[in-house]
Design a protein around this motif. Structure first.
Motif, PDB file in Angstrom:
ATOM      1  N   SER A   6     -47.203  14.429 -41.773  1.00 56.75           N
ATOM      2  CA  SER A   6     -48.565  14.932 -41.920  1.00 56.75           C
ATOM      3  C   SER A   6     -49.332  14.760 -40.614  1.00 56.75           C
ATOM      4  O   SER A   6     -48.919  14.005 -39.723  1.00 56.75           O
ATOM      5  CB  SER A   6     -49.285  14.176 -43.044  1.00 56.75           C
ATOM      6  N   GLU A   7     -50.451  15.448 -40.496  1.00 58.50           N
ATOM      7  CA  GLU A   7     -51.279  15.305 -39.291  1.00 58.50           C
ATOM      8  C   GLU A   7     -51.738  13.859 -39.122  1.00 58.50           C
ATOM      9  O   GLU A   7     -51.803  13.339 -38.003  1.00 58.50           O
ATOM     10  CB  GLU A   7     -52.487  16.240 -39.374  1.00 58.50           C
ATOM     11  N   LYS A   8     -52.023  13.218 -40.237  1.00 57.74           N
ATOM     12  CA  LYS A   8     -52.464  11.830 -40.189  1.00 57.74           C
ATOM     13  C   LYS A   8     -51.357  10.929 -39.647  1.00 57.74           C
ATOM     14  O   LYS A   8     -51.587  10.064 -38.795  1.00 57.74           O
ATOM     15  CB  LYS A   8     -52.871  11.381 -41.596  1.00 57.74           C
ATOM     16  N   THR A   9     -50.132  11.153 -40.133  1.00 53.48           N
ATOM     17  CA  THR A   9     -48.994  10.370 -39.647  1.00 53.48           C
ATOM     18  C   THR A   9     -48.755  10.621 -38.165  1.00 53.48           C
ATOM     19  O   THR A   9     -48.503   9.688 -37.387  1.00 53.48           O
ATOM     20  CB  THR A   9     -47.726  10.711 -40.441  1.00 53.48           C
ATOM     21  N   GLN A  10     -48.816  11.879 -37.762  1.00 48.91           N
ATOM     22  CA  GLN A  10     -48.586  12.215 -36.359  1.00 48.91           C
ATOM     23  C   GLN A  10     -49.599  11.525 -35.452  1.00 48.91           C
ATOM     24  O   GLN A  10     -49.258  11.036 -34.373  1.00 48.91           O
ATOM     25  CB  GLN A  10     -48.644  13.729 -36.166  1.00 48.91           C
ATOM     26  N   ASP A  11     -50.853  11.487 -35.896  1.00 53.16           N
ATOM     27  CA  ASP A  11     -51.896  10.832 -35.100  1.00 53.16           C
ATOM     28  C   ASP A  11     -51.615   9.335 -34.975  1.00 53.16           C
ATOM     29  O   ASP A  11     -51.627   8.774 -33.870  1.00 53.16           O
ATOM     30  CB  ASP A  11     -53.262  11.058 -35.750  1.00 53.16           C
ATOM     31  N   TYR A  12     -51.352   8.677 -36.105  1.00 48.20           N
ATOM     32  CA  TYR A  12     -51.064   7.244 -36.068  1.00 48.20           C
ATOM     33  C   TYR A  12     -49.805   6.955 -35.266  1.00 48.20           C
ATOM     34  O   TYR A  12     -49.743   5.980 -34.507  1.00 48.20           O
ATOM     35  CB  TYR A  12     -50.927   6.694 -37.484  1.00 48.20           C
ATOM     36  N   LEU A  13     -48.785   7.801 -35.426  1.00 50.91           N
ATOM     37  CA  LEU A  13     -47.519   7.570 -34.746  1.00 50.91           C
ATOM     38  C   LEU A  13     -47.682   7.674 -33.236  1.00 50.91           C
ATOM     39  O   LEU A  13     -47.116   6.862 -32.483  1.00 50.91           O
ATOM     40  CB  LEU A  13     -46.473   8.569 -35.236  1.00 50.91           C
ATOM     41  N   ALA A  14     -48.468   8.638 -32.788  1.00 51.37           N
ATOM     42  CA  ALA A  14     -48.696   8.790 -31.353  1.00 51.37           C
ATOM     43  C   ALA A  14     -49.428   7.574 -30.784  1.00 51.37           C
ATOM     44  O   ALA A  14     -49.074   7.054 -29.715  1.00 51.37           O
ATOM     45  CB  ALA A  14     -49.488  10.067 -31.084  1.00 51.37           C
ATOM     46  N   ARG A  15     -50.436   7.112 -31.492  1.00 50.10           N
ATOM     47  CA  ARG A  15     -51.198   5.951 -31.016  1.00 50.10           C
ATOM     48  C   ARG A  15     -50.378   4.668 -31.098  1.00 50.10           C
ATOM     49  O   ARG A  15     -50.453   3.803 -30.213  1.00 50.10           O
ATOM     50  CB  ARG A  15     -52.494   5.821 -31.818  1.00 50.10           C
ATOM     51  N   LEU A  16     -49.589   4.549 -32.165  1.00 52.83           N
ATOM     52  CA  LEU A  16     -48.724   3.386 -32.313  1.00 52.83           C
ATOM     53  C   LEU A  16     -47.686   3.338 -31.199  1.00 52.83           C
ATOM     54  O   LEU A  16     -47.457   2.281 -30.586  1.00 52.83           O
ATOM     55  CB  LEU A  16     -48.033   3.445 -33.673  1.00 52.83           C
ATOM     56  N   ASP A  17     -47.076   4.473 -30.923  1.00 51.45           N
ATOM     57  CA  ASP A  17     -46.056   4.536 -29.876  1.00 51.45           C
ATOM     58  C   ASP A  17     -46.656   4.177 -28.514  1.00 51.45           C
ATOM     59  O   ASP A  17     -46.062   3.408 -27.750  1.00 51.45           O
ATOM     60  CB  ASP A  17     -45.447   5.940 -29.831  1.00 51.45           C
TER      61      ASP A  17
END
Length: 411
Positions: A6-17
């Motif tokens: 999801s867009e939400k996951t993609q956002d968190y994943l990018a920031r987490l990475d």
């Protein structure tokens, strides 16, 4: 079913990475050395957390990378099980990362118990500081004198006396018991020996400074004490807690455990897949850079074929875990028992396979702390016990499959 992020996951994943690449991964080797210097003693009372850990946790919290596991938008990130799974995988690349984002066991499972089953007073007293990361918690379930893979065997007694519960028994492998900030334990024990076997047990909240709580020792897991967390053996000797410390009520222990152990196992399995990805990266790096008999190791002894097999195994495990996460979101953990048992069987075994093959390429270097491989191997082998023996998972899968077959036949 759709496993696209999801867009939400993609956002968190990018920031987490980005956070992991910039702050956590460069610190890992130093952390390992600091942790060994501070905590090389088996005396857990002297254990300390390296100061940089608290700094990184504060930074993560300020960036909104905090309590990502809990599907509640008011208290946490509000991600579904399926949305959180890729984040757990990314954290699994590092043995330290889950702690930094307040997403590490056993606190995650205990927070879920308090979030879903705790009353207002229990949440105010214990859930809030756990969500804030100011205290740590313990889950006391396994016992040394019974086969704890069958949780109905548990003998620690929780007896009602006037306005208190009196607890007597011994627990071990209670993860986090040695942590300097550990303050509260959720203890599962026997409250009614005559009830149905799944209604005999209850969970109570026991502050670790309660008289009669005696931490006897930390148990080394495969030779390592896992400081500053520890896996402890603890005795409850006429421990008294108020009646209101029971969670839900007498006999609700198994109901709570099913709710706790479903999503939590997704977290473990996705972290295991992330750890497998980390090990596979090391396999490739070592395989292409190390020369023996005039050739890179990757070209010797069938290592190219092993690389292909490991790649396929990881991808299969990931898809199985995402499917289990999707099913939990759709129908709940109790109706996804077969899928949860399957990933508990598959994911740790895949991690162990990848780590073992990678250790073969590293040779002697794989046996010491010059690489993360010993720690990853300990995680893999421990999960195959801590999350239940492989044989129990196979039995659950087979039992559920036969039941579903019979239902189809009757239709």
């Amino acid at each position: 079913m759709d496993f696209a992020y999801s867009e939400k996951t993609q956002d968190y994943l990018a920031r987490l990475d980005a956070f992991m690449v910039q702050y956590i991964e460069p610190y890992e080797n130093q952390y390992q050395k600091e942790n060994y210097r501070l905590n090389s003693t088996p005396n857990w009372r002297e254990w300390q957390v390296p100061p940089r850990v608290a700094e990184l946790k504060q930074m993560a919290r300020e960036q909104g990378l905090w309590n990502l596991f809990l599907p509640d938008e008011k208290a946490a990130a509000g991600l579904s099980t399926l949305e959180y799974a890729p984040l757990a995988e990314r954290m699994g690349h590092s043995l330290l990362a889950p702690e930094i984002f307040n997403c590490n066991a056993p606190d995650t499972g205990n927070m879920e118990v308090l979030h879903y089953f705790g009353d207002d007073a229990q949440q105010d007293q214990w859930l809030r500081p756990l969500l804030e990361g100011t205290i740590r918690s313990v889950f006391c379930m396994t016992e040394p004198d019974v086969a704890s893979s069958d949780a109905t065997n548990m003998q620690t007694s929780i007896v009602a006396q006037n306005d208190e519960w009196v607890i007597n028994g011994r627990k071990w492998w209670s993860t986090g018991l040695g942590h300097p900030q550990a303050e509260i334990a959720i203890v599962m024990g026997l409250t009614d020996d005559d009830a149905d076997k799944h209604l005999r047990h209850s969970m109570v909240l026991v502050p670790l400074d309660t008289p009669g709580v005696k931490i006897e020792r930390m148990l080394p897991a495969l030779g390592e004490y896992d400081a500053p967390y520890g896996h402890g053996e603890v005795v409850f000797d006429n421990v008294r807690v108020p009646k209101e410390n029971i969670i839900v009520g007498p006999g609700a222990g198994f109901k709570i455990a099913q709710g706790r152990l479903g999503p939590g196992r997704i977290h473990h399995c996705m972290r295991a897949i992330g750890a497998a990805e980390r090990a596979l990266e090391l396999f490739i790096e070592r395989g292409v850079s190390r020369i023996a008999f005039g050739q890179p190791l990757l070209k010797l002894g069938g290592n190219t074929e092993r690389l292909a097999d490991l790649r396929v195994a990881i991808d299969q495990a990931r898809l199985m875990t995402l499917h289990a996460a999707w099913k939990i979101d759709e129908v709940g953990a109790r109706k996804a028992i077969k899928e949860i048992s399957a990933i508990k069987l598959v994911a740790p075994n895949v991690l162990q396979q990848v780590v073992d093959e990678t250790m073969q390429l590293f040779g002697g270097a794989s046996m010491c702390h010059d690489t993360p491989l010993p720690g990853l191997l300990a995680v893999a082998r421990s999960l195959r016990i801590a999350d239940g023996p492989d044989a129990v998972h196979r039995a659950t899968i087979a039992k559920t499959e036969l039941k579903q077959w019979q239902e189809r036949k009757n239709d």
